[in-house]
Scaffold this motif. Sequence first.
Motif, PDB file in Angstrom:
ATOM      1  N   TYR B  51       0.898  -1.020   0.085  1.00  0.00           N
ATOM      2  CA  TYR B  51       0.003   0.069  -0.064  1.00  0.00           C
ATOM      3  C   TYR B  51       0.949   1.196  -0.049  1.00  0.00           C
ATOM      4  O   TYR B  51       1.478   1.696   1.261  1.00  0.00           O
ATOM      5  CB  TYR B  51      -0.854   0.205   1.246  1.00  0.00           C
ATOM      6  CG  TYR B  51      -1.872   1.039   1.468  1.00  0.00           C
ATOM      7  CD1 TYR B  51      -1.850   2.205   0.557  1.00  0.00           C
ATOM      8  CD2 TYR B  51      -2.885   0.870   2.445  1.00  0.00           C
ATOM      9  CE1 TYR B  51      -2.852   2.990   1.009  1.00  0.00           C
ATOM     10  CE2 TYR B  51      -3.534   1.938   2.801  1.00  0.00           C
ATOM     11  CZ  TYR B  51      -3.663   2.976   2.027  1.00  0.00           C
ATOM     12  OH  TYR B  51      -4.873   4.013   2.152  1.00  0.00           O
ATOM     13  N   MET B  54       1.334   4.152   2.726  1.00  0.00           N
ATOM     14  CA  MET B  54       0.937   3.583   4.038  1.00  0.00           C
ATOM     15  C   MET B  54       2.265   2.890   4.476  1.00  0.00           C
ATOM     16  O   MET B  54       2.519   2.925   5.756  1.00  0.00           O
ATOM     17  CB  MET B  54      -0.235   2.909   4.037  1.00  0.00           C
ATOM     18  CG  MET B  54      -0.392   2.437   5.485  1.00  0.00           C
ATOM     19  SD  MET B  54      -2.051   1.730   5.856  1.00  0.00           S
ATOM     20  CE  MET B  54      -1.423   0.540   7.468  1.00  0.00           C
ATOM     21  N   LYS B  57       5.091   5.089   6.020  1.00  0.00           N
ATOM     22  CA  LYS B  57       4.385   5.803   7.241  1.00  0.00           C
ATOM     23  C   LYS B  57       4.556   4.663   8.513  1.00  0.00           C
ATOM     24  O   LYS B  57       4.974   4.838   9.587  1.00  0.00           O
ATOM     25  CB  LYS B  57       3.132   6.203   7.093  1.00  0.00           C
ATOM     26  CG  LYS B  57       2.505   7.141   7.950  1.00  0.00           C
ATOM     27  CD  LYS B  57       1.178   7.703   7.275  1.00  0.00           C
ATOM     28  CE  LYS B  57       0.391   8.354   8.452  1.00  0.00           C
ATOM     29  NZ  LYS B  57      -0.842   9.011   7.966  1.00  0.00           N
ATOM     30  N   GLU B  61       6.777   4.509  11.873  1.00  0.00           N
ATOM     31  CA  GLU B  61       6.213   4.489  13.226  1.00  0.00           C
ATOM     32  C   GLU B  61       7.014   3.352  13.895  1.00  0.00           C
ATOM     33  O   GLU B  61       7.104   3.285  15.100  1.00  0.00           O
ATOM     34  CB  GLU B  61       4.531   4.362  13.218  1.00  0.00           C
ATOM     35  CG  GLU B  61       3.697   5.532  12.801  1.00  0.00           C
ATOM     36  CD  GLU B  61       2.425   5.228  12.356  1.00  0.00           C
ATOM     37  OE1 GLU B  61       1.942   6.139  11.973  1.00  0.00           O
ATOM     38  OE2 GLU B  61       1.824   4.070  12.646  1.00  0.00           O
TER      39      GLU B  61
ATOM     40  N   ALA C  56      -7.721   1.171   7.481  1.00  0.00           N
ATOM     41  CA  ALA C  56      -6.818   2.138   7.824  1.00  0.00           C
ATOM     42  C   ALA C  56      -7.514   3.316   7.045  1.00  0.00           C
ATOM     43  O   ALA C  56      -8.196   3.468   6.212  1.00  0.00           O
ATOM     44  CB  ALA C  56      -5.507   1.968   6.911  1.00  0.00           C
ATOM     45  N   ASN C  58      -6.768   7.158   6.357  1.00  0.00           N
ATOM     46  CA  ASN C  58      -5.585   8.048   6.021  1.00  0.00           C
ATOM     47  C   ASN C  58      -4.216   7.240   6.304  1.00  0.00           C
ATOM     48  O   ASN C  58      -3.541   8.013   6.697  1.00  0.00           O
ATOM     49  CB  ASN C  58      -5.807   9.485   6.753  1.00  0.00           C
ATOM     50  CG  ASN C  58      -7.124  10.155   5.959  1.00  0.00           C
ATOM     51  OD1 ASN C  58      -7.410  10.006   5.048  1.00  0.00           O
ATOM     52  ND2 ASN C  58      -7.495  10.826   7.006  1.00  0.00           N
ATOM     53  N   GLN C  59      -4.241   6.070   5.928  1.00  0.00           N
ATOM     54  CA  GLN C  59      -2.918   5.359   5.933  1.00  0.00           C
ATOM     55  C   GLN C  59      -2.459   5.067   7.555  1.00  0.00           C
ATOM     56  O   GLN C  59      -1.263   5.061   7.567  1.00  0.00           O
ATOM     57  CB  GLN C  59      -1.759   6.134   5.299  1.00  0.00           C
ATOM     58  CG  GLN C  59      -2.274   6.488   3.868  1.00  0.00           C
ATOM     59  CD  GLN C  59      -1.339   6.882   2.829  1.00  0.00           C
ATOM     60  OE1 GLN C  59      -0.282   7.292   3.466  1.00  0.00           O
ATOM     61  NE2 GLN C  59      -1.580   6.888   1.673  1.00  0.00           N
ATOM     62  N   THR C  60      -3.421   5.261   8.411  1.00  0.00           N
ATOM     63  CA  THR C  60      -3.092   4.468   9.675  1.00  0.00           C
ATOM     64  C   THR C  60      -4.274   3.808  10.098  1.00  0.00           C
ATOM     65  O   THR C  60      -5.488   3.955   9.987  1.00  0.00           O
ATOM     66  CB  THR C  60      -3.088   5.799  10.789  1.00  0.00           C
ATOM     67  OG1 THR C  60      -1.938   6.861  10.444  1.00  0.00           O
ATOM     68  CG2 THR C  60      -2.992   5.275  12.198  1.00  0.00           C
ATOM     69  N   MET C  61      -3.885   2.555  10.639  1.00  0.00           N
ATOM     70  CA  MET C  61      -4.642   1.499  10.925  1.00  0.00           C
ATOM     71  C   MET C  61      -5.599   1.957  12.181  1.00  0.00           C
ATOM     72  O   MET C  61      -4.998   2.591  12.984  1.00  0.00           O
ATOM     73  CB  MET C  61      -3.962   0.246  11.378  1.00  0.00           C
ATOM     74  CG  MET C  61      -3.612  -0.633  10.099  1.00  0.00           C
ATOM     75  SD  MET C  61      -3.426  -2.410  10.498  1.00  0.00           S
ATOM     76  CE  MET C  61      -1.782  -2.580  10.327  1.00  0.00           C
TER      77      MET C  61
END
Lengths: 147, 147, 83, 83
Positions: B51, B54, B57, B61, C56, C58-61
């Motif tokens: 993806y 993501m 990112k 993290e 997800a 905005n690309q955050t789970m």
Amino acid sequence: MIAIQTEDFSPAQEYERLEGSKSSGAIVTFTGTVRDMNLGDKVGGLFLEHYTGMTEKALQEIIDEAMARWELQTVRVIHRIGQMYPGDRIVFVGVASAHRKEAFAACEFIMDYLKTRAPFWKKETTPEGDRWVDERESDQAAADRWL
Amino acid sequence: MIAIQTEDFSPAQEYERLEGSKSSGAIVTFTGTVRDMNLGDKVGGLFLEHYTGMTEKALQEIIDEAMARWELQTVRVIHRIGQMYPGDRIVFVGVASAHRKEAFAACEFIMDYLKTRAPFWKKETTPEGDRWVDERESDQAAADRWL
Amino acid sequence: MIKVRFFASFREKLNCEQLTLQEGEYAPLLSALKSQLADQGEGWREVMMSERTLVAINQTMTRQDVTLRSGDEVAFFPPVTGG
Amino acid sequence: MIKVRFFASFREKLNCEQLTLQEGEYAPLLSALKSQLADQGEGWREVMMSERTLVAINQTMTRQDVTLRSGDEVAFFPPVTGG
């Protein structure tokens, strides 16, 4: 699988030796280098003494135990002896296994046992003079985890 | 510190990048390669979907969390995408720290989190046809250890 | 307007990579959006109702229900299998 | 005949790398050999009586008392610090 040598080694070459098998999915390596500081003092150099003959035997026993505990394809241990300087590589442990968990465990186990069972001794050169490095309780604790 | 790429990478070059600091004493690396067998079937190839955006990112993290948990000098994560074959490298995680325990923990932590939190998916080619690889409970259990 | 994306086996199963929904075309709660998508057919229902499905925003789970805002990117995908 | 070896700080402290003891010159039990060596002086006593001292017989570490046989190599050394 074991080398005790005064010369430097090449992590690149060691990698290639570990990568041979298509059934290994995981390779974990540890490289230890000479730090420029220890116990708050600047370290100018390090001399590594060892017990010829026993060193190889002790390392082989450690590798044999790792291979009995985990399914490993390849294990490679290199330890340098003699005079070294900050930034120099001292030790390399490389493990190839089908599974990541086993590769990590075996590599860390070998280092923990090497630190407490293989007859090497470090003498540091510092501005205060030369001194034999004392063993660390944390190394013994790390090795005891595997009992 | 993060690369997502279709091209292969060189463990030798990655090593050099990790070895820069004289205050690091410990370098741990993990390299994951494509195995020729999975769940009893011969694997002819692997396609890695991700993806875009993501992925970077999520990996950042994971690295940030590792750097908050342990004192690390350098962290390097490379993940390949696209078509691969048995023996090909897929992933590289390299960690440099002053201490061995931290380097091992951080490297394994990053792999465990990558396996459960970074949006990559594998599709295998087998004699039975193509199939999406299912997640493993053991990977989730490995990641949960760090909670 | 929101974008809805599908990856890996979900993309193949639904035969859909991306949907764009205009204001008024989507329920503002994530949970409501899932119900709405589930109604599009059997495959959609399976994907939206499965406990394995990851989301997800905005690309955050996320595992929580949230209110969607215009410009959001919502992605649905199966458990990840990289590394 | 047995060989007795000393390494690292012990070698330096005792100013001795190796001793060869002939039959009759050494006590046959390891514990007795240690007492015998301890009697050679203050440094020797410290090394032989310290709980930190490690012993290897024929290049294998041991923590037990054993009977020495002719040809044995007995090594005394401080805790190891390689890696």
